[in-house]
Write a protein that holds these residues in place. Structure first.
Motif, PDB file in Angstrom:
ATOM      1  N   LYS A   1      -1.964   8.949  -5.642  1.00 15.95           N
ATOM      2  CA  LYS A   1      -1.749  10.241  -5.266  1.00 15.95           C
ATOM      3  C   LYS A   1      -1.140  10.939  -6.676  1.00 15.95           C
ATOM      4  O   LYS A   1      -1.617  12.074  -6.998  1.00 15.95           O
ATOM      5  CB  LYS A   1      -0.624  10.514  -4.141  1.00 15.95           C
ATOM      6  N   LYS A   2      -0.046  10.249  -7.106  1.00 21.68           N
ATOM      7  CA  LYS A   2       0.555  11.033  -8.295  1.00 21.68           C
ATOM      8  C   LYS A   2      -0.559  10.969  -9.540  1.00 21.68           C
ATOM      9  O   LYS A   2      -0.528  12.179 -10.235  1.00 21.68           O
ATOM     10  CB  LYS A   2       1.596  10.001  -8.832  1.00 21.68           C
ATOM     11  N   HIS A   3      -1.508  10.207  -9.511  1.00 21.24           N
ATOM     12  CA  HIS A   3      -2.507  10.311 -10.815  1.00 21.24           C
ATOM     13  C   HIS A   3      -3.770  10.875 -10.342  1.00 21.24           C
ATOM     14  O   HIS A   3      -4.423  10.425 -11.096  1.00 21.24           O
ATOM     15  CB  HIS A   3      -2.476   8.948 -11.370  1.00 21.24           C
ATOM     16  N   ASN A   4      -3.893  11.220  -9.055  1.00 21.79           N
ATOM     17  CA  ASN A   4      -5.053  11.654  -8.602  1.00 21.79           C
ATOM     18  C   ASN A   4      -6.380  10.578  -8.748  1.00 21.79           C
ATOM     19  O   ASN A   4      -7.293  10.873  -9.169  1.00 21.79           O
ATOM     20  CB  ASN A   4      -5.578  12.963  -9.087  1.00 21.79           C
ATOM     21  N   LEU A   5      -6.059   9.307  -8.190  1.00 24.55           N
ATOM     22  CA  LEU A   5      -6.830   8.350  -8.222  1.00 24.55           C
ATOM     23  C   LEU A   5      -7.368   7.888  -6.927  1.00 24.55           C
ATOM     24  O   LEU A   5      -6.863   8.267  -5.929  1.00 24.55           O
ATOM     25  CB  LEU A   5      -6.331   7.039  -8.816  1.00 24.55           C
ATOM     26  N   LEU A   6      -8.767   7.562  -6.912  1.00 28.55           N
ATOM     27  CA  LEU A   6      -9.407   7.067  -5.461  1.00 28.55           C
ATOM     28  C   LEU A   6      -8.650   5.615  -5.248  1.00 28.55           C
ATOM     29  O   LEU A   6      -8.689   4.771  -6.186  1.00 28.55           O
ATOM     30  CB  LEU A   6     -10.944   6.872  -5.865  1.00 28.55           C
ATOM     31  N   ILE A   7      -8.612   5.319  -4.073  1.00 26.20           N
ATOM     32  CA  ILE A   7      -8.580   3.929  -3.516  1.00 26.20           C
ATOM     33  C   ILE A   7      -9.485   3.308  -2.864  1.00 26.20           C
ATOM     34  O   ILE A   7      -9.855   4.174  -1.924  1.00 26.20           O
ATOM     35  CB  ILE A   7      -7.133   3.555  -2.766  1.00 26.20           C
ATOM     36  N   ILE A   8      -9.975   2.095  -3.132  1.00 27.95           N
ATOM     37  CA  ILE A   8     -11.050   1.545  -2.549  1.00 27.95           C
ATOM     38  C   ILE A   8     -10.354   0.257  -1.945  1.00 27.95           C
ATOM     39  O   ILE A   8      -9.808  -0.319  -2.900  1.00 27.95           O
ATOM     40  CB  ILE A   8     -12.331   1.280  -3.329  1.00 27.95           C
TER      41      ILE A   8
ATOM     42  N   MET B   1       0.706  -1.338  -0.015  1.00 29.54           N
ATOM     43  CA  MET B   1       0.008  -0.028  -0.030  1.00 29.54           C
ATOM     44  C   MET B   1       0.748   1.182   0.079  1.00 29.54           C
ATOM     45  O   MET B   1       0.300   2.318  -0.483  1.00 29.54           O
ATOM     46  CB  MET B   1      -0.949  -0.027   1.058  1.00 29.54           C
ATOM     47  N   ARG B   2       1.978   1.087   0.338  1.00 26.99           N
ATOM     48  CA  ARG B   2       2.849   2.319   0.430  1.00 26.99           C
ATOM     49  C   ARG B   2       3.025   2.735  -1.068  1.00 26.99           C
ATOM     50  O   ARG B   2       2.913   3.828  -1.677  1.00 26.99           O
ATOM     51  CB  ARG B   2       4.316   2.216   1.090  1.00 26.99           C
ATOM     52  N   ALA B   3       3.414   1.680  -1.855  1.00 28.09           N
ATOM     53  CA  ALA B   3       3.576   1.991  -3.370  1.00 28.09           C
ATOM     54  C   ALA B   3       2.366   2.241  -4.189  1.00 28.09           C
ATOM     55  O   ALA B   3       2.252   3.395  -4.838  1.00 28.09           O
ATOM     56  CB  ALA B   3       4.179   0.695  -3.978  1.00 28.09           C
ATOM     57  N   ILE B   4       1.410   1.590  -3.927  1.00 30.91           N
ATOM     58  CA  ILE B   4       0.147   1.795  -4.418  1.00 30.91           C
ATOM     59  C   ILE B   4      -0.468   3.067  -4.380  1.00 30.91           C
ATOM     60  O   ILE B   4      -0.826   3.856  -5.005  1.00 30.91           O
ATOM     61  CB  ILE B   4      -0.808   0.915  -4.259  1.00 30.91           C
TER      62      ILE B   4
END
Ligand SMILES: *Cc1c(COP(=O)(O)O)cnc(C)c1O
Length: 368
Positions: A143-150, A135-138
């Motif tokens: 964050k870099k690509h402005n994506l949500l994580i579920i 999860m550190r890498a993901i």
């Protein structure tokens, strides 16, 4: 079956709790749900927890609340229980699969980044078998690509990645309480989040889209009945109290398997725990490596000798529905497929002793 694959750990406390609810006459939308949610949020370390009718319905609601729309792409894994990909289809969005890491069987940051397009909105990570993704890498990629994580944490309650719990890295995390999970409510699930909007939306959506103050007549959004009933919530509160014990037992059983299987590394591959991870063992999955031996034959022979086992997990992209809808073929995600072809879950539940594990291992090796 002498050793079933899984067995819920139910004691007198659970039976009394459910009986108490039945006697109370309040069977839905009552104090048990509130109490279970509060206790769960405290343990997860999140501000909010919202109980729902299953892990699947929980995932569905998080995607609605996150605003996933028709045509959006959501990056996820083919090596999972089918629900994590299906919920993306409920939104008329597109699941975009990435192949998995051959050691942890989880999706990895590098593969995710290759699949990002203009349409990508979210990453639906699945923490498989009881340990989290990297999860550190993901998180850094999101964050870099402005994506949500579920986070689909349905198999990984209490798992940790560098001290941070599964379900607390993303916008929302979802847990499941089907009878074979580390804790059960019969059917049930829980959405955890630190985001007030996410929590308010999920509460409204699970209850027919009612206004947040739950007034009878106003339905502010298209909602569902995804509520958890009071018997399940009472059962969940009791199961939560013994979760630390249950997980310690599962960790002990996993260590026994790994120890007793260690001399047979050329026949059987034992599971690995990735760096920084605390594994909470939803299932103990080995791979059959022996040349010329078919996993399905091993399974059949184990079952005939009273030992439950199951192929964990078939790759989602090769289910006929997915093949037909998206044209997937064998070879599309070779690591996932190779694990799917060889993987075998062995009995894992509280109450198994080291003697039991030795006996299961002996039978497995004799079959090979
Ligand atoms: C169990 C599970 C779910 C949810 O299952 P329900 O039966 O709907 O509670 C979702 N994803 C994964 C990976 C699971 O293992």
């Amino acid at each position: 079956m002498r050793y079933p694959l899984a067995k819920p750990y139910i004691t007198g406390a659970e039976k009394r709790a459910v009986a108490r609810v039945l006697d109370s006459g309040i069977l839905s939308i009552g104090p048990e749900q509130d109490a279970f949610e509060k206790a769960f949020a405290k343990r997860a370390g999140t501000r909010y927890a919202c109980a729902v009718s299953s892990g699947t319905t929980g995932l569905h609601l998080t995607l609605i609340a996150a605003g996933i729309k028709e045509g959006d792409e959501v990056i996820t894994t083919p090596f999972s229980f089918v629900a994590s990909a299906n919920v993306i289809l409920y939104m008329r969005a597109k699941p975009v699969f990435v192949d998995i890491d051959p050691l942890s069987y989880n999706m990895s940051g590098g593969e995710i980044e290759k699949k990002i397009t203009k349409k990508t909105r979210a990453i639906l990570v699945v923490h498989i078998f009881g340990q989290t993704c990297d999860m550190r890498a993901i998180s850094a990629i999101a964050k870099k690509h402005n994506l949500l994580i579920i986070e689909d944490a349905c198999e990984s309650i209490d798992a940790k990645h560098y001290g941070e719990k599964a379900g607390t890295w993303g916008k929302a995390g979802v847990f499941a309480f089907y009878a074979n999970k580390q804790m059960t409510t019969g059917e049930g699930g829980m959405i955890v989040t630190n985001d007030k909007h996410m929590d308010t939306m999920c509460r409204s959506l699970r209850n027919q889209g009612r206004a947040p103050n739950m007034q009878w007549l106003d339905h502010v959004v298209l909602g569902y009945n995804y509520r958890m009933d009071e018997m399940s919530a009472a059962l969940g509160s009791e199961q939560l109290k013994k979760l630390s014990f249950s997980i310690r037992e599962r960790q002990k059983i996993a260590r026994w398997y790994t120890k007793h299987l260690a001399p047979y590394g050329d026949l059987i591959k034992t599971p690995a725990t990735a760096k920084g991870n605390v594994h909470t063992w939803f299932v103990y999955v080995v791979q059959v490596l022996k040349k010329g031996v078919r996993r399905d034959d091993v399974m059949r022979k184990l079952n005939a000798r009273g030992i439950g086992s199951k192929p964990y997990l078939p790759s989602i992209h090769l289910f006929s529905f997915y093949k037909k809808a998206f044209g997937y073929r064998r070879g599309d995600f070779p690591i996932s497929e190779s694990v799917s072809d060889r993987a075998l879950a062995l009995p894992l539940y509280v109450e198994l002793t080291e003697k039991d594990i030795r006996s299961i291992v002996r039978t497995l090796i004799s079959i090979l």
